[in-house]
Design a protein around this motif. Sequence first.
Motif, PDB file in Angstrom:
ATOM      1  N   ALA A 165      20.938  -4.355  57.200  1.00 39.94           N
ATOM      2  CA  ALA A 165      20.954  -5.742  56.743  1.00 39.94           C
ATOM      3  C   ALA A 165      19.904  -6.572  57.473  1.00 39.94           C
ATOM      4  O   ALA A 165      19.187  -7.381  56.862  1.00 39.94           O
ATOM      5  N   GLN A 182      19.815  -2.131  49.282  1.00 37.07           N
ATOM      6  CA  GLN A 182      20.353  -1.914  50.631  1.00 37.07           C
ATOM      7  C   GLN A 182      21.805  -1.481  50.496  1.00 37.07           C
ATOM      8  O   GLN A 182      22.579  -2.095  49.773  1.00 37.07           O
ATOM      9  N   LEU A 184      25.141  -0.905  52.600  1.00 32.18           N
ATOM     10  CA  LEU A 184      25.729  -1.337  53.861  1.00 32.18           C
ATOM     11  C   LEU A 184      27.177  -0.875  53.925  1.00 32.18           C
ATOM     12  O   LEU A 184      28.058  -1.443  53.278  1.00 32.18           O
ATOM     13  N   LEU A 189      28.013  -6.868  61.491  1.00 33.64           N
ATOM     14  CA  LEU A 189      27.190  -8.019  61.137  1.00 33.64           C
ATOM     15  C   LEU A 189      27.423  -9.253  62.002  1.00 33.64           C
ATOM     16  O   LEU A 189      26.507 -10.037  62.210  1.00 33.64           O
ATOM     17  N   ALA A 247      22.454  -5.374  47.012  1.00 32.34           N
ATOM     18  CA  ALA A 247      23.226  -4.787  48.106  1.00 32.34           C
ATOM     19  C   ALA A 247      24.488  -4.108  47.598  1.00 32.34           C
ATOM     20  O   ALA A 247      25.150  -4.603  46.678  1.00 32.34           O
ATOM     21  N   TYR A 264      29.509 -11.525  53.754  1.00 34.09           N
ATOM     22  CA  TYR A 264      28.085 -11.262  53.556  1.00 34.09           C
ATOM     23  C   TYR A 264      27.781 -11.047  52.076  1.00 34.09           C
ATOM     24  O   TYR A 264      26.793 -11.583  51.556  1.00 34.09           O
TER      25      TYR A 264
END
Length: 326
Positions: A165, A182, A184, A189, A247, A264
């Motif tokens: 991230a 991405q 994740l 985070l 993401a 997020y």
Amino acid sequence: MAAAVDAVDPAWREPVTPENLADRQARDAASRPRPTVEELRAGGLFAVEELRVPGPPGAADVTLVSARPAGLGGPLPLLYYMHGGAMVMGNARSVLPTVLREWALPLGLAVLSVEYRLAPGVRYPEPLEDCYAGLVWAAGHAADLGVDPGRIVIGGKSAGGGLAAALALLARDRGGPAALGQILLSPMLDDSLATFSSHQMSGIDMGDLVSHETAWQAYHGDLRHSADLPPYAAPARATDLSGLPPAYVEVGSAEMFRDEGVAYAGGIWQAGGQAELHVWSGACHHFDGLAPRAAVTQDARDARTRWLRRLLAQAGTGQETPPAEA
């Protein structure tokens, strides 16, 4: 999941503290798998080599472990992957058998696994800069690697997910290589340790507030709790999540990182971006490693692969990827 957690050696469930960190790192280095290049080749199934590429300015070279299904021509999509270990443990090779089996083989992916330096031997931003230097090198040497620079997916689990991230944020702001997506997985985070789940789920699996504070302190050093710490050091601090690659965000409902992962994904949506969020009911941190045959683990693996397949298909693969049952 509870049975799998209960089966873990109690010594690994003890909190990590600044006083025992060095011992825990030594135990991890001695016990965590670190397959040889020949072992990773799996009898010729994969082409594997270790690369040394230029590191950040003034720093040592970065080691990248390069792997791809043997016999596949290029240019292949590339998964640029960061291992987990709370920023203080882990290695680039340990994750490859799973990544190669679950993603590289069925999807026709090349993989680069990054051997970034660990805290507290180095502090932020050195590990992230290792990852960035490797990414820049890979994009610039795509032809040599036989990969498509327009189809690079960055990803990682736990600390590696947090680095992925942060890498997406850093590449966006520096005008660096643009990632296609991405991925994740249970990303680390939020250094505040203030979310509801970080307290609710402390000690439920192998994570707890003491260990997480130790890890963040090891990574941030004298910058710990600084109000002006940049979002690259802890992506939950980011106030601008626009312009990021699509993401895939995955957390378990019974892990400390649950709420920061959900937040997020929400921040990406609110900034107009794309995110696919999965919260696996009853799953704890590293549930797929603790209970690899559990139904929820199979569902999670299937969902990750489907997302990657869709992402690559939308980009146009340039070659036929192997079918899902390959």
